[in-house]
Design a protein around this motif. Structure first.
Motif, short mmCIF file in Angstrom:
data_model
loop_
_atom_site.label_atom_id
_atom_site.label_comp_id
_atom_site.label_asym_id
_atom_site.label_seq_id
_atom_site.Cartn_x
_atom_site.Cartn_y
_atom_site.Cartn_z
N LEU A 29 0.85 -1.20 0.00
CA LEU A 29 0.00 0.00 0.00
C LEU A 29 0.88 1.25 0.00
CD1 LEU A 29 -2.91 -0.89 2.42
CD2 LEU A 29 -3.12 -0.17 0.06
N ARG A 32 2.09 2.04 -3.29
CA ARG A 32 1.04 2.57 -4.17
C ARG A 32 0.60 3.97 -3.76
NH1 ARG A 32 -3.34 -2.16 -5.05
NH2 ARG A 32 -4.33 -0.55 -6.31
N CYS A 34 -0.07 5.21 -0.47
CA CYS A 34 -0.73 5.47 0.79
C CYS A 34 0.33 5.84 1.83
CB CYS A 34 -1.49 4.24 1.29
SG CYS A 34 -2.94 3.88 0.33
N PHE A 35 -0.10 6.29 2.98
CA PHE A 35 0.77 6.60 4.11
C PHE A 35 1.75 7.72 3.79
CE2 PHE A 35 -1.25 3.19 5.78
CZ PHE A 35 -0.81 1.93 5.39
N ALA A 112 -15.86 -1.31 -9.06
CA ALA A 112 -16.66 -1.55 -7.86
C ALA A 112 -17.19 -0.25 -7.25
CB ALA A 112 -15.83 -2.30 -6.82
N ALA B 20 -3.66 13.25 8.72
CA ALA B 20 -3.09 12.17 7.91
C ALA B 20 -2.51 11.06 8.79
CB ALA B 20 -2.03 12.71 6.96
N GLU B 24 -3.56 7.17 8.76
CA GLU B 24 -2.61 6.06 8.60
C GLU B 24 -2.80 5.05 9.73
OE1 GLU B 24 1.38 7.30 7.88
OE2 GLU B 24 2.24 5.44 8.66
N LEU B 27 -5.96 3.03 9.10
CA LEU B 27 -5.81 2.02 8.06
C LEU B 27 -5.03 0.82 8.58
CD1 LEU B 27 -5.97 0.95 5.20
CD2 LEU B 27 -4.21 2.55 4.50
N ASP B 54 -6.63 -3.15 -2.46
CA ASP B 54 -7.64 -2.32 -3.12
C ASP B 54 -8.58 -1.69 -2.09
OD1 ASP B 54 -8.07 -4.31 -6.18
OD2 ASP B 54 -6.53 -2.91 -5.52
N GLY B 56 -7.74 -0.99 0.95
CA GLY B 56 -6.93 0.04 1.62
C GLY B 56 -6.86 1.31 0.81
N ILE B 57 -6.75 1.18 -0.51
CA ILE B 57 -6.70 2.35 -1.38
C ILE B 57 -8.01 3.11 -1.30
CG2 ILE B 57 -6.58 3.11 -3.78
CD1 ILE B 57 -3.90 2.29 -2.89
N VAL B 58 -9.13 2.38 -1.33
CA VAL B 58 -10.44 3.04 -1.24
C VAL B 58 -10.56 3.77 0.09
CG1 VAL B 58 -12.93 2.66 -1.11
CG2 VAL B 58 -11.58 1.40 -2.77
N TRP B 60 -8.18 4.92 1.95
CA TRP B 60 -7.24 6.05 2.00
C TRP B 60 -7.75 7.23 1.20
CZ3 TRP B 60 -3.45 7.12 5.14
CH2 TRP B 60 -2.51 8.10 4.82
N THR B 61 -8.38 6.95 0.05
CA THR B 61 -8.78 8.04 -0.85
C THR B 61 -10.21 8.54 -0.59
OG1 THR B 61 -9.49 6.43 -2.52
CG2 THR B 61 -7.26 7.28 -2.70
N ARG B 62 -11.04 7.73 0.10
CA ARG B 62 -12.44 8.13 0.23
C ARG B 62 -12.89 8.28 1.68
NH1 ARG B 62 -16.33 4.83 -3.37
NH2 ARG B 62 -17.58 6.62 -2.80
N GLU B 65 -15.33 10.99 2.74
CA GLU B 65 -16.75 10.97 2.37
C GLU B 65 -17.64 10.46 3.50
OE1 GLU B 65 -17.25 8.75 -1.21
OE2 GLU B 65 -15.87 9.98 -2.36
N VAL B 79 -17.34 -1.92 1.51
CA VAL B 79 -16.30 -1.70 0.52
C VAL B 79 -15.57 -3.00 0.23
CG1 VAL B 79 -14.08 -0.58 0.10
CG2 VAL B 79 -15.95 0.75 1.05
N ARG B 82 -17.68 -5.27 -1.93
CA ARG B 82 -17.75 -4.87 -3.33
C ARG B 82 -16.43 -5.14 -4.04
NH1 ARG B 82 -20.81 -0.49 -1.29
NH2 ARG B 82 -18.99 0.90 -1.32
#
Lengths: 342, 192
Positions: A29, A32, A34-35, A112, B20, B24, B27, B54, B56-58, B60-62, B65, B79, B82
């Protein structure tokens, strides 16, 4: 607790992720993106300069440089003079000449969840599906493959954005709209602000204003087949199903199993519409070509239609084929033979 | 509800307000749970590590919301669900490129544990998704019915109904896969 549930409990404990496994995922992660550090996060949060900001800055700098008297500098030796002229020329070129447009290249993939992107300060994207972004900051191009894409472009910022799907080309200069694409649906463009120009592959250009939508239908036989099947699943009117099947059959790529399937759907739709003679002729032509897709279904439909059109005599050839495997057809054939049925 | 006593939510409010470092921490705190869901609910054709990334990415980025912190556990489970569904849809490609390597299968020294785990997983794959989720969350992960109901966004009675049907389906599927309920799965060895 039953033995099954104890087994599930044990399995749950045995499949608990190890710290090493969690660490590995966390490392990937981080790779990619993150963090990030708080400093990085605040940098990413700074707004990018708009083209208007850059133009104003360049113009202001050019004016200030034009006011500086060159004569006050001490005489330069020839080599230094050439270097100075080259440096000034480079600065002027950077300020005055238009900078190369930033190239865009990105895969848009989110089957998704909804994702958001702002490839430039004038363009905002929100999507659930897949496609790709290319072109430049002033002329972005999006090739949209499947799913829903929402686009917002600031007007009067000299951005010329194009969205292409298999069925449509959408040209945008400042508006907000949505493109939805699937194989069966084709491409649907719905405009919420401004006006967009839409070119469907088999049609001319259409201007679509706010509050309106434009449907660009499928451009392949397979797409029309998918649409016909979708309409059947939704119990749409037989006329709509028939239109989809006939349009698909006219496509130059209508062949093989796709054409057979479309043919079968057409026959069933004609029968549903009560166009019995036409449906029977189509069914007999279909069976005469030796198609195997939906053969039994088409033959049973032929039996039903033949009895309506010409009674047992008309239905007999089809009954004789079906009777070998269908007990109901066999008993119907027997009844016809005995003269119990007209 | 679960997250009212969940220590991981201590950083949640800070994370939602844009901290942030708190994001972190959040997560990392939820990653083991998410990875466990991916391993147990993804099925044999899904790479659990990829799916967990994937998710984790969602997250981190969302994260921004989310409006109601109390809904966070249910949000992250939805999440995950899905993402796993998307990975399952893509998994057919792996038929042509080879099976997903399972780095966490049993070693040569203890072949039985991996085989039993795979049999349980294969058995679970045969039962409907909603019942499988209920069985995994309650029996494999030790959640209460109320916690599971909150996670899935359904009523406790619906959870009980899915558990009841799931147990029947599991027994039936176990007979088909040859899973003997008297087998024992050894506890996982401690990580080095």
């Amino acid at each position: 607790m039953s033995r099954d549930l104890r087994l599930l409990q044990d399995w749950g404990r045995a499949t608990q992720p190890t710290p090493a496994h969690v660490r590995e995922v966390a490392d990937r992660l981080q790779d990619r993106g993150c963090f990030g550090s708080p400093a990085e996060a605040s940098l990413h949060g700074l707004p990018a300069p708009t083209p208007h900001d850059l133009t104003r800055t360049r113009g202001g700098l050019a004016r200030r440089l034009a006011d500086l008297p060159l004569a006050r500098t001490r005489p330069l030796r020839a080599g230094r003079r050439v270097a100075a002229i080259a440096a000034v020329a480079a600065v002027v070129a950077v300020i005055v000449l238009p900078r190369p447009d930033r190239v865009l290249s990105e895969r848009l993939e989110s089957p998704a969840d909804w994702q958001e992107r702002a490839p430039t300060s004038e363009v905002a994207l929100r999507f659930q599906g897949s496609g790709s972004l290319s072109g430049t900051a002033h002329s972005p191009e999006i090739t949209w493959e499947t799913g829903r894409l929402e686009v917002s472009v600031l007007p009067e910022h000299d951005v010329h954005l194009v969205v292409e799907t298999r069925e449509a080309r959408v040209i945008v200069t400042g508006t907000a709209f949505v493109v939805e694409r699937s194989v069966a649906q084709g491409s649907v463009v719905s405009v919420s602000q401004g006006t967009v120009e839409v070119v469907c592959r088999d049609e001319g250009l259409t201007s679509v204003g706010a509050g309106s939508r434009k449907d660009c239908p499928p451009v392949s036989a397979y797409g029309w087949l998918a649409r016909a099947l979708l309409l059947q699943d939704r119990h749409a009117a037989a006329g709509e199903v028939l239109a989809s099947a006939e349009t698909g059959l006219k496509r130059p790529d209508a062949r093989g199993a796709v054409a057979e399937e479309l043919g079968a759907i057409r026959i069933l739709a004609l029968a549903d519409l009560g166009r019995d003679t036409e449906a029977l002729a189509a069914a007999e032509a279909y069976l005469g070509r030796g198609h195997t897709t939906r053969e039994d279904e088409v033959r049973r439909t032929a039996v039903r239609l033949a009895r309506v059109v010409g009674g047992c005599a008309r239905a007999r050839p089809h009954l004789e084929v079906l009777a070998a495997t269908d007990p109901e057809a066999a008993s119907l054939l027997a009844a016809c033979t005995r003269g119990d049925l007209p | 509800m679960m997250d009212s006593v969940d220590p991981r939510t201590a950083s949640l409010r800070d994370a939602l307000s844009g901290d942030a470092a708190a994001a972190e921490h959040l997560l990392m705190a939820w990653l083991p749970e998410v990875l466990g869901w991916c391993m147990r609910l993804g099925g044999p054709k899904v790479d659990a590590s990829d799916a967990a990334q994937d998710v984790g990415i969602v997250l981190w980025t969302r994260l921004h919301e989310i409006r109601d912190p109390d809904c966070f556990p249910a949000w992250i489970f939805q999440v995950t669900r899905r993402v796993l569904a998307a990975h399952r849809r893509r998994a057919w490609i792996r038929r042509w490129v080879g099976p997903v390597p399972n780095r966490y299968a049993a070693s040569a020294a203890a072949p039985d544990r991996g085989d039993l785990s795979h049999r349980v997983q294969a058995t679970l794959e045969r039962i409907p998704t909603r019942q499988r989720e209920a069985l995994v969350l309650v029996y494999a992960e030790g959640r209460t019915v109320a916690e599971t109901a909150h996670l899935l966004g359904i009523s406790p009675n619906t959870v009980k109904s899915r558990l009841r049907l799931g147990r029947l389906a599991f027994r039936e599927a176990a007979e088909a896969t040859g899973l003997d309920p008297d087998w024992e799965i050894p506890a996982q060895e401690a990580a080095p």
